[in-house]
Write a protein that holds these residues in place. Structure first.
Motif, PDB file in Angstrom:
ATOM      1  N   LEU A   3       0.826  -1.209   0.000  1.00 33.86           N
ATOM      2  CA  LEU A   3       0.000   0.000   0.000  1.00 33.86           C
ATOM      3  C   LEU A   3       0.856   1.253   0.000  1.00 33.86           C
ATOM      4  N   ALA A   4       1.952   1.224   0.740  1.00 31.25           N
ATOM      5  CA  ALA A   4       2.816   2.403   0.799  1.00 31.25           C
ATOM      6  C   ALA A   4       3.375   2.746  -0.572  1.00 31.25           C
ATOM      7  N   ILE A   5       3.817   1.728  -1.312  1.00 31.31           N
ATOM      8  CA  ILE A   5       4.338   1.962  -2.651  1.00 31.31           C
ATOM      9  C   ILE A   5       3.226   2.464  -3.556  1.00 31.31           C
ATOM     10  N   SER A   6       2.063   1.859  -3.440  1.00 27.27           N
ATOM     11  CA  SER A   6       0.934   2.275  -4.272  1.00 27.27           C
ATOM     12  C   SER A   6       0.614   3.743  -4.060  1.00 27.27           C
ATOM     13  N   GLN A   7       0.580   4.171  -2.810  1.00 32.15           N
ATOM     14  CA  GLN A   7       0.251   5.557  -2.524  1.00 32.15           C
ATOM     15  C   GLN A   7       1.308   6.506  -3.070  1.00 32.15           C
ATOM     16  N   VAL A 146       6.685   0.856   7.230  1.00 35.22           N
ATOM     17  CA  VAL A 146       7.436   1.454   6.131  1.00 35.22           C
ATOM     18  C   VAL A 146       8.132   2.717   6.615  1.00 35.22           C
ATOM     19  N   TYR A 147       9.410   2.823   6.320  1.00 29.86           N
ATOM     20  CA  TYR A 147      10.143   4.039   6.646  1.00 29.86           C
ATOM     21  C   TYR A 147      10.219   4.920   5.420  1.00 29.86           C
ATOM     22  N   PRO A 155       9.574   5.197   0.029  1.00 30.69           N
ATOM     23  CA  PRO A 155       9.398   4.196   1.084  1.00 30.69           C
ATOM     24  C   PRO A 155      10.496   3.139   1.076  1.00 30.69           C
ATOM     25  N   ILE A 156      10.963   2.801   2.251  1.00 28.92           N
ATOM     26  CA  ILE A 156      11.924   1.729   2.434  1.00 28.92           C
ATOM     27  C   ILE A 156      11.191   0.597   3.158  1.00 28.92           C
ATOM     28  N   THR A 157      11.084  -0.574   2.555  1.00 27.11           N
ATOM     29  CA  THR A 157      10.152  -1.590   3.038  1.00 27.11           C
ATOM     30  C   THR A 157      10.819  -2.843   3.599  1.00 27.11           C
ATOM     31  N   ILE A 277       2.623   3.055   9.486  1.00 27.66           N
ATOM     32  CA  ILE A 277       2.078   1.778   9.931  1.00 27.66           C
ATOM     33  C   ILE A 277       0.793   1.556   9.155  1.00 27.66           C
ATOM     34  N   PHE A 278       0.795   0.633   8.191  1.00 27.31           N
ATOM     35  CA  PHE A 278      -0.301   0.506   7.249  1.00 27.31           C
ATOM     36  C   PHE A 278      -1.103  -0.761   7.495  1.00 27.31           C
ATOM     37  N   TRP A 279      -2.418  -0.623   7.393  1.00 29.65           N
ATOM     38  CA  TRP A 279      -3.302  -1.786   7.426  1.00 29.65           C
ATOM     39  C   TRP A 279      -3.453  -2.300   6.012  1.00 29.65           C
ATOM     40  N   ASP A 280      -2.992  -3.492   5.818  1.00 29.21           N
ATOM     41  CA  ASP A 280      -3.047  -4.222   4.569  1.00 29.21           C
ATOM     42  C   ASP A 280      -2.094  -3.696   3.505  1.00 29.21           C
ATOM     43  N   PRO A 281      -1.136  -4.517   3.085  1.00 27.46           N
ATOM     44  CA  PRO A 281      -0.244  -4.141   1.997  1.00 27.46           C
ATOM     45  C   PRO A 281      -0.867  -4.435   0.644  1.00 27.46           C
TER      46      PRO A 281
END
Length: 313
Positions: A3-7, A146-147, A155-157, A277-281
């Protein structure tokens, strides 16, 4: 794709064109979305194949083409399910369809699709014990720490590796507790670690080389009083912006004519750091981010003018 990458892809690449300084058309957004999701499907497939090979080696069984084929199918199906859900959610939706696509785009939905498909290929059926284990294993997989680094929030995952390991462990132990053992714990841990490492390492390279790559942004603005032209060059991750702008303003009025020129050069240091801190990748929205942001402007401006004033005595 997490999700972090998607955003980040959506906010930095897909939605807005930095070079043209305007939002992208819906067709462009869909094209970029498709390209990144194709990349995601390929990466997930490769990571699943590598995980299967590592797991087979840890278990001491021969690596066969069937093992690799089953792993590739499972990885491709999981990523494709998330991609389809994300693509449909780009368009306006009604509530029931949003719920359906949200479920499909979560780890729970995509993991069930994966387990059902692979189990049918291997056993000819999908045992309920494995489906339940897949649902339970989705709980640790649904968190991704994710940092973020840089003004582009690259993002660094790598922290997600631990959750892939925990997810694999949960799946194997849960299936065993339900009376359907799959494999010993050690091969599952090795496979989870390899999958997380391949996926996280490649995604981080994508973040640094695509999302946070250097950009040259041209500036041009015309008005009744003059125009502004120049460029701003951003370095990797957007931490430094080199600015070179030339602005000209024309003076027009009763008894007055001329122009004023302003030259701005220098560097703006703009950086951000944070922990998300993400809910669901998956491909749905959600998350909590703690960010710090700092800006230091080291540009200088100089000006020249050429004015003529005519005064009638």
């Amino acid at each position: 794709m997490s999700l972090a990458i998607s955003q980040c892809v959506y906010s930095q690449i897909q939605r807005y064109s930095l070079s043209r300084q305007k939002p992208r058309s819906f067709g462009e957004q869909v094209a970029i979305f498709a390209a990144t999701r194709i990349f995601d499907v390929g990466l997930t497939t490769a990571a699943a194949v590598a995980a299967a090979a590592a797991g087979a080696n840890a278990m001491g069984v021969p690596l066969t083409s069937d093992i690799l084929r089953h792993a590739a199918v499972g990885g491709a199906l999981k990523a494709t399910a998330m991609a389809v859900a994300g693509l449909i959610m780009l368009a306006p939706q009604n509530a029931p369809l949003i719920v359906l696509m949200t479920l499909l785009g979560t780890s729970i939905g995509s993991n069930v699709v994966l387990v059902v498909a692979v189990a049918n290929r291997i056993f000819g059926t999908a045992p309920n014990e494995l489906i339940i284990a897949a649902v339970v294993a989705s709980i640790p997989l649904s968190f991704c720490f994710v940092y973020y680094y840089g003004a582009f929030r690259v993002p660094i995952t790598f922290t997600s590796i631990a959750f892939d390991v925990l997810g694999a462990y949960t799946f194997v132990r849960m299936a065993e507790n339900l009376g359907y053992p799959i494999c010993p714990t050690r091969p599952a841990l090795v496979a989870g670690a390899v999958f997380g490492t391949v996926f996280s390492f490649t995604i981080t390279l994508l973040s640094c080389c695509v999302i946070g790559k250097s950009r040259n942004i041209h500036v041009s603005d015309f008005s009744a009083n003059g125009h502004v032209s120049g460029s701003a060059y951003t370095t990797c991750c957007g931490n430094r912006v080199h600015v070179s702008v030339h602005a000209t303003e024309y003076a027009r009025g009763q008894g007055v004519s001329g122009s004023s020129n302003t030259f701005t050069n220098g560097t703006v240091y703009n950086s951000a750091h944070g922990l998300g801190i993400f809910w669901d990748p998956g491909s749905v929205n959600g998350g909590l981010t703690f960010n710090t942001h700092s800006t230091r402007d080291c540009t200088t401006s100089t000006g020249t003018s050429n004015m003529t004033r005519i005064v009638m005595a």
